[in-house]
Scaffold this motif. Structure first.
Motif, PDB file in Angstrom:
ATOM      1  N   GLU A  61       0.836  -1.199   0.000  1.00  0.00           N
ATOM      2  CA  GLU A  61       0.000   0.000   0.000  1.00  0.00           C
ATOM      3  C   GLU A  61       0.877   1.257   0.000  1.00  0.00           C
ATOM      4  O   GLU A  61       0.645   2.196  -0.778  1.00  0.00           O
ATOM      5  CB  GLU A  61      -0.906  -0.004   1.244  1.00  0.00           C
ATOM      6  N   ALA A  62       1.892   1.254   0.865  1.00  0.00           N
ATOM      7  CA  ALA A  62       2.770   2.419   0.937  1.00  0.00           C
ATOM      8  C   ALA A  62       3.554   2.587  -0.376  1.00  0.00           C
ATOM      9  O   ALA A  62       3.772   3.709  -0.855  1.00  0.00           O
ATOM     10  CB  ALA A  62       3.751   2.264   2.104  1.00  0.00           C
ATOM     11  N   HIS A  63       3.928   1.491  -1.002  1.00  0.00           N
ATOM     12  CA  HIS A  63       4.684   1.568  -2.249  1.00  0.00           C
ATOM     13  C   HIS A  63       3.828   2.118  -3.361  1.00  0.00           C
ATOM     14  O   HIS A  63       4.331   2.878  -4.230  1.00  0.00           O
ATOM     15  CB  HIS A  63       5.229   0.176  -2.608  1.00  0.00           C
ATOM     16  N   THR A  88      12.872   1.053   0.924  1.00  0.00           N
ATOM     17  CA  THR A  88      11.799   1.208  -0.064  1.00  0.00           C
ATOM     18  C   THR A  88      12.272   2.197  -1.111  1.00  0.00           C
ATOM     19  O   THR A  88      13.132   3.048  -0.852  1.00  0.00           O
ATOM     20  CB  THR A  88      10.493   1.703   0.573  1.00  0.00           C
ATOM     21  N   ASP A  89      11.719   2.062  -2.353  1.00  0.00           N
ATOM     22  CA  ASP A  89      12.123   2.919  -3.464  1.00  0.00           C
ATOM     23  C   ASP A  89      10.960   3.030  -4.421  1.00  0.00           C
ATOM     24  O   ASP A  89      10.427   2.014  -4.894  1.00  0.00           O
ATOM     25  CB  ASP A  89      13.346   2.331  -4.185  1.00  0.00           C
ATOM     26  N   SER A  90      10.568   4.276  -4.727  1.00  0.00           N
ATOM     27  CA  SER A  90       9.382   4.485  -5.570  1.00  0.00           C
ATOM     28  C   SER A  90       9.631   4.105  -7.022  1.00  0.00           C
ATOM     29  O   SER A  90       8.671   3.977  -7.794  1.00  0.00           O
ATOM     30  CB  SER A  90       8.969   5.967  -5.502  1.00  0.00           C
ATOM     31  N   ALA A  91      10.889   3.892  -7.425  1.00  0.00           N
ATOM     32  CA  ALA A  91      11.183   3.569  -8.821  1.00  0.00           C
ATOM     33  C   ALA A  91      11.509   2.103  -9.027  1.00  0.00           C
ATOM     34  O   ALA A  91      11.786   1.680 -10.145  1.00  0.00           O
ATOM     35  CB  ALA A  91      12.357   4.416  -9.304  1.00  0.00           C
ATOM     36  N   LEU A  92      11.476   1.292  -7.925  1.00  0.00           N
ATOM     37  CA  LEU A  92      11.829  -0.118  -8.031  1.00  0.00           C
ATOM     38  C   LEU A  92      10.695  -1.010  -7.565  1.00  0.00           C
ATOM     39  O   LEU A  92       9.868  -0.603  -6.741  1.00  0.00           O
ATOM     40  CB  LEU A  92      13.076  -0.411  -7.187  1.00  0.00           C
ATOM     41  N   THR A  93      10.656  -2.231  -8.099  1.00  0.00           N
ATOM     42  CA  THR A  93       9.686  -3.227  -7.636  1.00  0.00           C
ATOM     43  C   THR A  93      10.188  -3.824  -6.341  1.00  0.00           C
ATOM     44  O   THR A  93      11.335  -3.602  -5.935  1.00  0.00           O
ATOM     45  CB  THR A  93       9.502  -4.335  -8.681  1.00  0.00           C
TER      46      THR A  93
END
Length: 580
Positions: A61-63, A88-93
């Motif tokens: 959810e946060a991702h 966590t990283d917004s550009a990675l799975t």
């Protein structure tokens, strides 16, 4: 004289350098300003994201929320633990987050951990694009990093720098045109001045006027100066030609060498003495392949030292080295002839001393014995007197041969021969003179010539010395003498029955006082010794007639000496000067 190009460059280059320095300062200022603005923008963006209370641990959810934020702003958000692990990283799975590499080596991460956040631009190994990064530590101890694609940043600063470059090029072009016009205007009088000087060698010349007393005076002064220089140059060339003539016609070899070990000048005699072509081209010394010459230059004495002797290719040279400014003058004198003459004198004195010592010792010994023994019997006294007489004859023969050889060596030719020599008379006299040496030996004659046109003394001397040599040194019972005449050619030969003269000694037996190896004289008795000059006399007489002498081993195992030369007609003068 200053040309248009030089005037143009003198005016143009300083201005261009000033413009370049100004442009560099402006570009650096703009770049520093843009970097400061970028830092402030990235710092502000990071503060906004920090207020959003982004979850620091990965959850689906946060991702998804982070991904929507990235899609709407193009901002990549990454949470990194103090150990460098991506949380966590917004550009990675999720799979890419789990397998992501340690980020502690990233510059912006290291700076954030130290509490000194910075802005960096680099290639991202995760997203494979050029990105702008900013990272700072959160209250939780984790590091939050934001990133934008490099092309997302406003390139207004780059555009401004481009405008500055365009303005610089325009200003440079304008000033180049102005500088060209000014230089052309200024250099006009100088062109006329130079043109007048170029025509100064002609008889008819009109000097330019500039309506300026200073320029007109300068033109006249320079013209007069050029006239004086021309006269001085002509005089210097004449002196140079004289010096070159003197150097090229001196007997010494002369070489000029600079401090770079390059030949800057030499005369022909230097090349002749060293038997190597010398050249003044650059790099010649490095291209030399003649080992003797290379060693010669390497062993040259120091400048200012006394003349030294050096030896090269069988020559003895006297070398002097003189320092002239930045160069060395090497003077070589070939003293080989003098050295040979000195050696010859030493050998002559040594040989004469040796040849005189034996008979003199015998004479002195016999004389002393007679004087000290008054009661000596007549028979004993006669024996000692015979010794004195025999050795006195030997000394007389030696002195006669020395004088004869000296006379022959200083004769350049036999002159005009008018004497007709009767060979039979020569043979009769030869037979009479040879009797004291015959003993049990026999001389066989083969005569195929009645008369020859040659000096009788020369014919007799040749035959007598060859026969004497054969009788003394041959162990055989016979000596064969032959005199033949083929047209104008006279051939005389004397053959013995050995022992044979070794090939290695056949050339040397004609030298003064040379003694053949003992194997040839062993067992022949004390009377076999001679003056050591007989064969040398034969050689010199043969040379007077431009003939030759040859020695070879015959069928009897002995030696055959053959002398051959042309009899001299009345009109033929053998002195290499007159020939009818």
């Amino acid at each position: 004289m200053i040309s248009e190009r030089k005037l143009f460059l003198l005016a143009f280059i300083p201005v261009i350098l000033a413009l370049l320095i100004t442009l560099a300062v402006i570009v650096q200022t703009v770049d520093d300003s843009s970097q400061q603005q970028l830092y402030q923008m990235m710092s502000g963006q990071w503060q906004i994201v920090a207020y959003l209370d982004i979850p620091e641990e990965y959850s689906p959810e946060a991702h998804r929320k982070l991904l929507k934020l990235t899609e709407s702003t193009a901002m990549r958000i990454t949470i990194i633990s103090p150990e460098g692990k991506i949380l966590t990283d917004s550009a990675l799975t999720h799979e890419e987050i789990v397998s992501a590499e340690d980020h502690t080596d990233r510059e912006e991460v290291r700076s954030a951990a130290l509490g000194e956040p910075i802005v960096t631009t680099r290639y991202s190994r995760s997203t494979k694009i050029q990105s702008i990064y900013y990272a700072k530590m959160l209250d939780s101890g984790n590091i939050m990093r934001i990133a934008y694609p490099a092309d997302y940043y406003d390139h207004s600063a780059d555009r401004l720098i481009t405008v500055f470059f365009a303005e610089f090029i325009l200003l440079a072009a304008i000033f180049a045109v102005v500088a060209f016009i000014v230089s052309k205007k200024i250099s006009g009088p100088f062109r006329e001045f130079r043109s007048a000087l170029s025509r100064s060698d002609s008889a008819d010349i009109t000097l330019p006027t500039f309506n300026d007393s200073v320029m007109d005076s300068a033109v006249a002064s320079v013209y007069l100066m050029k006239e004086e220089l021309n006269k001085a140059n002509v005089s210097a060339c004449a002196v140079n030609d004289q010096l070159r003539y003197i150097i090229n016609h001196t007997s010494e070899g002369v070489i000029l060498i600079n401090d770079d070990n390059e030949i800057t000048g030499c005369n022909k005699n230097a090349s002749d003495i060293l038997q190597c072509r010398l050249d003044t081209v650059s790099g010649f010394m490095k291209q030399l392949t003649d080992i003797d010459v290379i060693k010669f230059f390497g062993d040259l004495p120091a400048s200012g030292a006394d003349a030294e002797k050096m030896y090269i290719k069988g020559k003895t040279l006297e070398i002097s080295v003189i320092r002239i400014g930045q160069e060395k003058l090497v003077v070589m004198k070939d003293i080989s002839a003098g050295t040979v003459y000195n050696n010859y004198k030493m050998d002559l004195v040594e040989n004469l001393s040796h040849e005189l010592k034996t008979p003199l010792a015998s004479i002195l010994g016999a004389s002393e014995t007679i004087l000290k023994n008054g009661a000596m019997t007549a028979e004993a006294r006669d024996k000692f007197l015979q010794t004195i007489y025999r050795n006195s004859l030997s000394l007389n023969k030696l002195l006669f041969d020395i004088l004869e050889l000296h006379k022959l060596e200083n004769t350049t030719g036999v002159g005009i021969v008018t004497e007709i020599t009767d060979i039979n008379e020569i043979i009769s006299e030869l037979d009479e003179l040879s009797k004291p040496l015959l003993g049990d030996k026999k001389i066989n004659y083969k005569i195929d010539a009645d008369t020859v046109k040659a000096h009788s003394s020369h014919i007799l001397s040749i035959l007598l010395n060859l026969v004497t040599n054969a009788l003394k040194y041959s162990g055989g019972a016979e000596v064969n003498v032959s005199v033949l005449k083929e047209g104008c050619k006279i051939i005389m030969s004397v053959a013995d029955q050995g022992p044979a003269i070794p090939k290695s000694e056949r050339e040397r037996i004609f030298e003064r006082f040379y003694s053949v190896s003992q194997s040839r004289t062993r067992g022949l008795g004390k009377d076999c010794s001679g003056s050591g000059l007989g064969l040398s006399i034969v050689k010199h007489i043969t040379r007077l007639y431009h003939g030759y002498i040859n020695t070879e081993t015959n069928s009897a195992g002995g030696n055959t000496f053959t002398v051959s030369f042309m009899e001299q007609p009345e009109h033929f003068k053998i002195d290499n000067v007159t020939k009818k």
